[in-house]
Scaffold this motif. Structure first.
Motif, mmCIF file in Angstrom:
data_model
loop_
_atom_site.group_PDB
_atom_site.id
_atom_site.type_symbol
_atom_site.label_atom_id
_atom_site.label_comp_id
_atom_site.label_asym_id
_atom_site.label_seq_id
_atom_site.Cartn_x
_atom_site.Cartn_y
_atom_site.Cartn_z
ATOM 1 N N UNK A 36 0.819 -1.217 0.000
ATOM 2 C CA UNK A 36 0.000 0.000 0.000
ATOM 3 C C UNK A 36 0.852 1.265 0.000
ATOM 4 N N UNK A 37 1.927 1.280 0.782
ATOM 5 C CA UNK A 37 2.721 2.487 0.962
ATOM 6 C C UNK A 37 3.689 2.733 -0.185
ATOM 7 N N UNK A 38 4.168 1.672 -0.864
ATOM 8 C CA UNK A 38 5.159 1.815 -1.920
ATOM 9 C C UNK A 38 4.664 2.672 -3.078
ATOM 10 N N UNK A 39 3.441 2.441 -3.592
ATOM 11 C CA UNK A 39 2.957 3.304 -4.684
ATOM 12 C C UNK A 39 2.870 4.768 -4.271
ATOM 13 N N UNK A 40 2.517 5.032 -3.017
ATOM 14 C CA UNK A 40 2.416 6.418 -2.530
ATOM 15 C C UNK A 40 3.780 7.088 -2.531
ATOM 16 N N UNK A 41 4.790 6.335 -2.069
ATOM 17 C CA UNK A 41 6.145 6.894 -2.047
ATOM 18 C C UNK A 41 6.652 7.172 -3.454
ATOM 19 N N UNK A 42 6.310 6.298 -4.380
ATOM 20 C CA UNK A 42 6.732 6.491 -5.778
ATOM 21 C C UNK A 42 6.091 7.753 -6.347
ATOM 22 N N UNK A 43 4.773 7.937 -6.041
ATOM 23 C CA UNK A 43 4.065 9.134 -6.535
ATOM 24 C C UNK A 43 4.676 10.399 -5.954
ATOM 25 N N UNK A 44 4.964 10.347 -4.647
ATOM 26 C CA UNK A 44 5.555 11.517 -4.000
ATOM 27 C C UNK A 44 6.934 11.820 -4.571
ATOM 28 N N UNK A 45 7.670 10.784 -4.853
ATOM 29 C CA UNK A 45 8.996 10.974 -5.435
ATOM 30 C C UNK A 45 8.935 11.592 -6.808
ATOM 31 N N UNK A 46 7.876 11.320 -7.545
ATOM 32 C CA UNK A 46 7.728 11.856 -8.894
ATOM 33 C C UNK A 46 7.228 13.304 -8.906
ATOM 34 N N UNK A 47 6.784 13.806 -7.735
ATOM 35 C CA UNK A 47 6.209 15.150 -7.706
ATOM 36 C C UNK A 47 7.168 16.187 -7.128
ATOM 37 N N UNK A 48 8.462 15.900 -7.154
ATOM 38 C CA UNK A 48 9.442 16.853 -6.627
ATOM 39 C C UNK A 48 9.567 18.063 -7.547
ATOM 40 N N UNK A 49 9.982 19.241 -7.008
ATOM 41 C CA UNK A 49 10.106 20.449 -7.826
ATOM 42 C C UNK A 49 11.076 20.262 -8.977
ATOM 43 N N UNK A 50 10.744 20.861 -10.111
ATOM 44 C CA UNK A 50 11.628 20.746 -11.284
ATOM 45 C C UNK A 50 12.784 21.730 -11.213
ATOM 46 N N UNK A 51 12.578 22.842 -10.450
ATOM 47 C CA UNK A 51 13.625 23.861 -10.338
ATOM 48 C C UNK A 51 14.505 23.539 -9.140
ATOM 49 N N UNK A 52 15.775 23.369 -9.370
ATOM 50 C CA UNK A 52 16.715 23.100 -8.277
ATOM 51 C C UNK A 52 17.351 24.416 -7.843
ATOM 52 N N UNK A 53 17.406 24.649 -6.539
ATOM 53 C CA UNK A 53 17.982 25.892 -6.008
ATOM 54 C C UNK A 53 19.191 25.578 -5.149
ATOM 55 N N UNK A 54 20.073 26.539 -5.093
ATOM 56 C CA UNK A 54 21.279 26.377 -4.292
ATOM 57 C C UNK A 54 20.996 26.835 -2.859
ATOM 58 N N UNK A 55 21.328 26.020 -1.898
ATOM 59 C CA UNK A 55 21.119 26.367 -0.489
ATOM 60 C C UNK A 55 22.007 27.547 -0.111
ATOM 61 N N UNK A 56 21.421 28.597 0.528
ATOM 62 C CA UNK A 56 22.237 29.753 0.928
ATOM 63 C C UNK A 56 23.353 29.338 1.883
ATOM 64 N N UNK A 57 24.486 30.002 1.761
ATOM 65 C CA UNK A 57 25.605 29.698 2.647
ATOM 66 C C UNK A 57 25.334 30.263 4.045
ATOM 67 N N UNK A 58 26.099 29.813 5.007
ATOM 68 C CA UNK A 58 25.939 30.295 6.382
ATOM 69 C C UNK A 58 26.194 31.789 6.476
ATOM 70 N N UNK A 59 27.182 32.282 5.721
ATOM 71 C CA UNK A 59 27.491 33.721 5.731
ATOM 72 C C UNK A 59 26.342 34.527 5.138
ATOM 73 N N UNK A 60 25.734 34.029 4.068
ATOM 74 C CA UNK A 60 24.597 34.725 3.444
ATOM 75 C C UNK A 60 23.403 34.785 4.407
ATOM 76 N N UNK A 61 23.149 33.673 5.071
ATOM 77 C CA UNK A 61 22.043 33.618 6.033
ATOM 78 C C UNK A 61 22.295 34.576 7.189
ATOM 79 N N UNK A 62 23.515 34.587 7.692
ATOM 80 C CA UNK A 62 23.863 35.459 8.817
ATOM 81 C C UNK A 62 23.707 36.930 8.438
ATOM 82 N N UNK A 63 24.152 37.272 7.231
ATOM 83 C CA UNK A 63 24.060 38.656 6.766
ATOM 84 C C UNK A 63 22.597 39.094 6.604
ATOM 85 N N UNK A 64 21.781 38.205 6.005
ATOM 86 C CA UNK A 64 20.367 38.528 5.800
ATOM 87 C C UNK A 64 19.628 38.614 7.146
ATOM 88 N N UNK A 65 20.005 37.743 8.088
ATOM 89 C CA UNK A 65 19.414 37.805 9.416
ATOM 90 C C UNK A 65 19.689 39.157 10.075
#
Length: 350
Positions: free
Chosen positions: A10-39
């Motif tokens: 039951x759970x396997x098909x759900x996980x497969x569907x969820x895996x297929x619905x990930x965002x198409x746009x990949x973003x770069x995680x802000x660095x610690x320095x960028x986060x600190x500055x924006x904070x």
């Protein structure tokens, strides 16, 4: 085992569907320095906004508190009209931000000077408080406020020595007497204000709603009237009498699930609210605020909370319709009274 197989099937098909619905746009995680500055940027903006709100609240409240001394009886105190702070007031990460803005340390520092107070055009933001009447200020805000209050008690001219741009300057100023009902800003987004007999609390939600200073003064004056008329002790007394009745009924074997206590607590509350509206308007008028058109405030409130048009706010408040009508009548009465006094004065002068 069969249950596990069924669960996986039951759970396997759900996980497969969820895996297929990930965002198409990949973003770069802000660095610690960028986060600190924006904070830091956002913390500074937040700090300045909160200070702006607190200053506006104090500026609007001060005329009400200084021009209505006789309404407050013995509950008064002298004031210079300043906010002070020190580094020990702030926790991380606000400590670093405020230290950068004000070059703070443990020495008390002028945070804000109210435009309608005795210190206006004398003290400046950033002045370090060194001594008052040649008595050195202690480190830390709480001790400094107590030290300042002790030296303002007799309301005579005081000598305040401050450090400004590395120079020591001694300034003389006379404190102003005001009603001792501190007006506190609450971070709540609810459109609300309340009094507890000794303080007045105004929410940030109400500050945003009452963009006109006369509207804000109307609510502060209303809550101030609750305090000057001792409505809170009266409500507590009424509630206590109800509790005694509940206790007596229970002792007699009659079930009474605090009904009398509830009735007592809400006894005359609508009348208290109307009285606070009208006396608050009088306090505003005496303090020099423009009262014309303030009946429209409750029409504005009704637009946001339509239920208050017919039911009022809970059981304790009259409807916005009643409040508008009664305030409108009181505005007319106060205007006519002022006009009559002015005409009498003019006749006397002739």
């Amino acid at each position: 085992m069969r249950h596990w197989k069924r669960y996986i099937s039951l759970i396997l098909p759900t996980l497969i569907i969820l895996g297929c619905s990930s965002p198409s746009l990949t973003t770069q995680t802000p660095s610690k320095d960028e986060i600190k500055q924006e904070q830091s940027i956002q913390l500074e903006k937040a700090f300045r906004y909160q200070l702006q709100q607190q200053t506006r609240l104090a500026e609007v409240a001060r005329p009400l508190l200084t021009k209505n001394i006789e309404a407050c009886g013995k509950r008064t105190k002298p004031s210079l009209g300043i906010f002070i702070h020190s580094l020990d007031d702030y926790k991380k990460p606000k400590k670093a931000v405020t230290k950068t803005i004000y070059s703070l340390n443990e020495q008390p520092n002028v945070l804000q000077v109210l435009s309608n107070g005795p210190a206006h055009q004398k003290l400046k933001v950033g002045d370090k408080l060194i001594s008052i009447n040649k008595q050195p200020f202690p480190k830390g805000t709480a001790k400094s406020i107590k030290h300042l209050s002790n030296n303002l008690k007799d309301q005579t001219v005081v000598e305040l020595t401050v450090e400004r741009d590395e120079d020591l300057i001694t300034l003389s100023m006379k404190p102003e007497l005001l009603c001792n009902y501190p007006v506190i800003l609450s971070p709540s987004d609810a459109i609300n204000g309340y009094a507890d007999g000794s303080t007045i609390v105004i929410t940030q939600g109400l500050m945003r709603f009452a963009q006109d200073d006369n509207e804000l003064a109307l609510i502060i004056a209303h809550e101030m009237a609750h305090n000057t008329q001792h409505h809170i002790p009266q409500r507590i007394k009424n509630s206590s009498l109800g509790l005694l009745l509940d206790t007596a009924l229970l002792a007699s074997g009659i079930p009474s699930p605090l009904i009398a206590t509830g009735l007592g607590a809400n006894l005359y509350t609508q009348q208290y609210e109307i009285e606070a509206d009208l006396i608050g308007l009088q306090l505003m008028h005496k303090a020099g605020f423009e009262i014309e058109g303030l009946d429209l405030f409750w029409q504005k409130m009704a637009a946001v909370h339509p239920s208050t048009i017919t039911k009022g706010k809970e059981i304790s408040h009259p409807t916005t319709v009643e409040r508008s009508i009664l305030i409108r009548k009181e505005i007319t009465r106060l205007k006519n009274l002022t006009s009559s006094v002015n005409q009498t004065s003019a006749t006397t002068l002739q």
